[in-house]
Design an enzyme around this catalytic site. Structure first.
Site, PDB file in Angstrom:
ATOM      1  NE  ARG A  53      -3.489  -2.430   2.631  1.00 29.40           N
ATOM      2  CZ  ARG A  53      -4.177  -2.800   3.717  1.00 29.40           C
ATOM      3  NH1 ARG A  53      -4.014  -2.122   4.854  1.00 29.40           N
ATOM      4  NH2 ARG A  53      -4.994  -3.839   3.674  1.00 29.40           N
ATOM      5  CG  ASP A  55       2.910   5.935   2.630  1.00 30.22           C
ATOM      6  OD1 ASP A  55       2.019   5.171   3.030  1.00 30.22           O
ATOM      7  OD2 ASP A  55       4.053   5.979   3.137  1.00 30.22           O
ATOM      8  CE1 TYR A 113       7.904   1.083  -2.326  1.00 26.30           C
ATOM      9  CE2 TYR A 113       8.810  -0.894  -1.317  1.00 26.30           C
ATOM     10  CZ  TYR A 113       7.727  -0.074  -1.603  1.00 26.30           C
ATOM     11  OH  TYR A 113       6.481  -0.433  -1.159  1.00 26.30           O
ATOM     12  NE  ARG A 200       8.147   9.463   2.247  1.00 26.19           N
ATOM     13  CZ  ARG A 200       6.910   9.861   2.606  1.00 26.19           C
ATOM     14  NH1 ARG A 200       5.888   9.017   2.516  1.00 26.19           N
ATOM     15  NH2 ARG A 200       6.721  11.083   3.043  1.00 26.19           N
TER      16      ARG A 200
END
Length: 247
Positions: A53, A55, A113, A200
Site C-alpha cells: 500500500r 503512501d 524501491y 523514506r
C-alpha cells in the site's frame, strides 16, 4: 466459466493520489480508481489485494494486485479493457491468470524501491514529480558505507514511522545501493518487506550522512537501539517509486 484469479501489474504516478488504499472520506486513490473501472466492466465490486500500500505521492512502475472474477473478458484483454476506463496517471500493463490461492501480498518474496534525489541548482522539470530536489553537495562514498550496514536481517524499528501495526519490525534487506548519475543520486533498496515509511526514513538518514551532519556509523547505532529520533527526517514521497515485486 467459474471464477478466475487475475493478477495485474500496474504503473501509476502518485502525485495526485492519496495513496493506494481506498480512503474512508472518498479521497482519490489507486484502489478506488481501479475498483471503479472493474465495476464498470463487470458490474461487480471486486476485492482487490495489493502487494503493498504505497503512501500518498509515491509512484509505482511494478505494483501488483490480484482479484477474483467471473467475467468472460479474456485474460490477455484485461489491460486494454481497463486502460480504456482508467485515468491517464494509472496504467495496467500486464495481466495473467494465476492459481486460485495466489495472494499478491502474502506470496511476495521481495520488493524493490528506488528513490531519486536531484542535486541540480534548479528543479529539473522532467524529474520534479519523480525526485526530491535537494541542491546540496553529498558525499556519496560515505552514504555507500552506511548503506552496507543496512543489508541483511535487522530490527528496523528505528527507521519505522509511528502508526504502523505489525507483528514484528524485523526485516531483511537484500540490496541497498547508492548510485551517482550526473546530478542525481539513486537509492535502490530490495527486501522481503518494508515498514511504514521505512525507505523514506532510511533515505533521510543517508542524506544527513552525505551532508556530513552524521557519521556513517549512526546507522549501526539506530539499528542497535531502535531509536527513531536518532534517524534523519522522512524524505518526501515524490522521490519514491515501487519498481517491482518478485514472486
Amino acid at each position: 466459466m467459474g471464477q478466475k484469479n487475475i493478477k495485474l501489474t500496474l504503473a501509476y504516478e502518485g502525485t495526485d493520489f492519496s495513496g493506494f488504499q481506498r480512503q474512508a472520506k472518498g479521497e482519490r486513490t489507486v484502489q478506488g480508481e481501479l475498483e471503479k473501472a472493474l465495476v464498470r466492466l463487470t458490474g461487480v465490486m471486486p476485492k482487490i489485494i495489493a502487494a503493498g500500500r504505497t503512501d500518498a505521492g509515491v509512484h509505482a512502475q511494478g505494483q501488483v494486485v490480484n482479484f477474483h472474477t467471473e467475467s468472460r473478458i479474456p485474460t490477455d484483454r484485461w489491460p486494454t479493457a481497463l486502460n480504456s476506463c482508467l485515468p491517464a496517471d494509472l496504467i495496467v500493463w500486464a495481466a495473467e491468470e494465476v492459481p486460485a490461492g495466489f495472494h499478491a501480498r502474502y506470496q511476495a518474496r521481495a520488493k524493490t524501491y528506488q528513490y531519486i534525489v536531484s542535486r541540480r541548482r534548479w528543479p529539473d522539470l522532467m524529474l520534479r514529480r519523480f525526485s526530491y530536489h535537494y541542491p546540496y553537495s553529498l558525499a556519496v562514498d560515505a552514504m555507500r558505507i552506511a548503506a552496507e550496514w543496512l543489508v541483511g536481517e535487522h530490527d528496523f524499528k528505528g527507521f519505522s514511522a509511528a502508526g504502523a501495526s505489525v507483528a514484528t519490525t524485523v526485516r531483511q534487506l537484500y540490496q541497498v545501493e547508492v548510485e551517482e548519475q550526473d546530478e542525481e543520486v539513486y537509492f535502490t533498496l530490495q527486501g522481503n518487506g518494508f515498514l511504514y515509511k521505512m525507505v523514506r526514513n532510511i533515505v533521510g538518514t543517508l542524506l544527513l550522512i552525505g551532508e556530513g551532519k552524521q557519521p556513517p556509523e549512526i546507522v549501526r547505532e539506530i539499528l542497535r537501539v531502535g531509536n527513531r529520533q536518532a534517524a534523519g527526517p522522512t524524505a518526501p514521497p515524490e522521490g519514491l517509486t515501487l519498481i517491482k515485486v518478485d514472486y
